[in-house]
Design a protein around this motif. Structure first.
Motif, mmCIF file in Angstrom:
data_model
loop_
_atom_site.group_PDB
_atom_site.id
_atom_site.type_symbol
_atom_site.label_atom_id
_atom_site.label_comp_id
_atom_site.label_asym_id
_atom_site.label_seq_id
_atom_site.Cartn_x
_atom_site.Cartn_y
_atom_site.Cartn_z
ATOM 1 N N SER A 1 0.900 -1.189 0.050
ATOM 2 C CA SER A 1 0.001 -0.078 -0.105
ATOM 3 C C SER A 1 0.747 1.129 -0.104
ATOM 4 O O SER A 1 0.262 2.516 -0.546
ATOM 5 N N ILE A 2 2.011 1.183 0.406
ATOM 6 C CA ILE A 2 3.073 2.277 0.714
ATOM 7 C C ILE A 2 3.248 2.885 -0.692
ATOM 8 O O ILE A 2 3.393 3.962 -0.834
ATOM 9 N N GLY A 3 3.325 1.915 -1.840
ATOM 10 C CA GLY A 3 3.526 2.498 -3.048
ATOM 11 C C GLY A 3 2.605 3.508 -3.404
ATOM 12 O O GLY A 3 2.766 4.189 -4.301
ATOM 13 N N LEU A 4 1.086 3.529 -3.193
ATOM 14 C CA LEU A 4 0.172 4.251 -3.272
ATOM 15 C C LEU A 4 0.417 5.682 -2.662
ATOM 16 O O LEU A 4 0.496 6.544 -3.158
ATOM 17 N N PHE A 5 0.476 5.502 -1.183
ATOM 18 C CA PHE A 5 0.598 6.697 -0.535
ATOM 19 C C PHE A 5 1.943 7.488 -0.540
ATOM 20 O O PHE A 5 1.976 8.515 -0.111
ATOM 21 N N ASN A 6 2.649 6.968 -1.369
ATOM 22 C CA ASN A 6 3.835 7.866 -1.683
ATOM 23 C C ASN A 6 3.522 8.874 -2.672
ATOM 24 O O ASN A 6 4.198 10.040 -2.889
ATOM 25 N N LYS A 7 2.504 8.359 -3.374
ATOM 26 C CA LYS A 7 2.146 9.535 -4.620
ATOM 27 C C LYS A 7 0.626 10.044 -4.334
ATOM 28 O O LYS A 7 0.332 11.276 -4.989
ATOM 29 N N VAL A 8 -0.316 9.383 -3.764
ATOM 30 C CA VAL A 8 -1.590 10.086 -3.393
ATOM 31 C C VAL A 8 -1.818 10.076 -1.687
ATOM 32 O O VAL A 8 -1.505 9.069 -0.965
ATOM 33 N N SER A 9 -2.251 11.252 -1.293
ATOM 34 C CA SER A 9 -2.279 11.363 0.140
ATOM 35 C C SER A 9 -3.363 10.403 0.684
ATOM 36 O O SER A 9 -4.419 10.131 0.019
ATOM 37 N N PHE A 10 -3.299 9.845 2.001
ATOM 38 C CA PHE A 10 -4.187 9.242 2.457
ATOM 39 C C PHE A 10 -5.465 9.757 2.473
ATOM 40 O O PHE A 10 -6.515 9.091 2.292
ATOM 41 N N TRP A 11 -5.561 11.195 2.757
ATOM 42 C CA TRP A 11 -7.141 11.790 2.681
ATOM 43 C C TRP A 11 -7.633 11.738 1.328
ATOM 44 O O TRP A 11 -8.808 11.475 1.387
ATOM 45 N N ASN A 12 -6.713 11.910 0.486
ATOM 46 C CA ASN A 12 -7.393 12.131 -0.901
ATOM 47 C C ASN A 12 -7.918 10.649 -1.263
ATOM 48 O O ASN A 12 -9.127 10.506 -1.924
#
Length: 287
Positions: A35-46
């Motif tokens: 999942s970290i691969g996503l949260f490096n590009k997209v914020s958790f809030w968004n």
């Protein structure tokens, strides 16, 4: 000799419990890592509170608020329908019917738990979906409410199984005293048995909620699978359905791939939060 056997058995139980906990932790670590691969590009809030799920667009948008809401809608509808029916059915087969009939009804309920999800999906597709199309003039019978009804049928055996054991035990405790005092069965059920069963009702609700939120195949066949903001009588898509439908086509290492793992991570967080809420309710009831 007997003590040695007990020690060996206890060691085996502890070993397998350790293995089970270790596997769960490893699964959580793996899902979080992917999942970290996503949260490096997209914020958790968004990701959690955005409205667009278009991972394959020229400008990819990966947000799952509508999918989270659909997951909660379906689970809440299923649990709200199944818990009252399950508790009532448990009381019915434990107290109000002869033992022979009770055994038959228990066997039938256990059989419901053994039916594969895809069979439930076909039943929902050809009965529930068609019913909404014919009698409510829906353009399509696939809906969040239909998925909730189907889930209620699927989780009913789990609620009945847990509540039935508790009701039987408590009924045996109060039966002789109630009969000797001339207390009716209805009074005993309302004022003695059901209040004493509150812990098992909460436990069965937790189990049913987890089962409902994690169900994939049956829900996927009747909900419509549209990642749009859901309404009760409209289409939607749950997190398990999203993962099952799109994981096979997601390129490993892509934003789409990591977003699906992140969706699974959010589902696990939701389950943890819901379990914590039920635990808090249970503690307050017992105070």
């Amino acid at each position: 000799m007997r003590n040695n056997i007990e020690k060996i058995f206890s060691a085996f139980i502890k070993f397998f419990a350790f293995i089970a906990i270790s596997l769960l932790i490893l699964i959580l670590i793996f899902i979080l890592k992917e999942s970290i691969g996503l949260f490096n590009k997209v914020s958790f809030w968004n990701f959690v509170f955005g409205n667009e799920w278009q991972p394959l667009a020229f400008n990819p948008q990966v947000s799952i608020k509508p999918i989270i809401i659909a997951t909660l809608y379906v689970s809440i509808i299923g649990v709200m329908i199944a818990v009252p029916i399950g508790v009532g059915f448990s009381v019915f087969i434990s107290i109000l019917v002869p033992e022979k009939i009770s055994k038959v009804l228990k066997a039938f309920m256990n059989m419901l738990a053994a039916i594969p999800s895809v069979v439930y999906g076909f039943i929902g597709l050809f009965i529930i979906v068609k019913f909404f199309e014919v009698h409510f003039s829906f353009s399509t019978g696939e809906s969040v409410f239909g998925a909730g009804i189907l889930l209620a049928i699927m989780i009913l055996p789990y609620i009945v199984s847990i509540c039935n054991d508790t009701v039987c035990k408590i009924f045996k405790i109060y039966k002789i005293h109630s009969q000797s005092l001339g207390v009716s069965k209805w009074y005993m059920m309302n004022n003695l048995i059901l209040p004493a069963c509150k812990e098992s009702i909460i436990a069965s609700t937790i189990l049913a909620t987890g089962r409902a939120m994690g169900e994939t195949m049956a829900v996927m066949m009747v909900i419509g699978n549209c990642p749009i903001m859901p309404t009760i009588f409209g289409r939607g898509e749950t997190i398990p359905s999203l993962i099952a439908l799109e994981m096979g086509s997601a390129r490993i290492g892509s934003l789409h791939y990591h977003a699906l793992f992140a969706s699974g991570f959010i589902l696990m967080l939701l389950l943890l939060i819901i379990n914590a809420v039920f635990y808090g309710i249970n503690r307050k009831i017992n105070i």
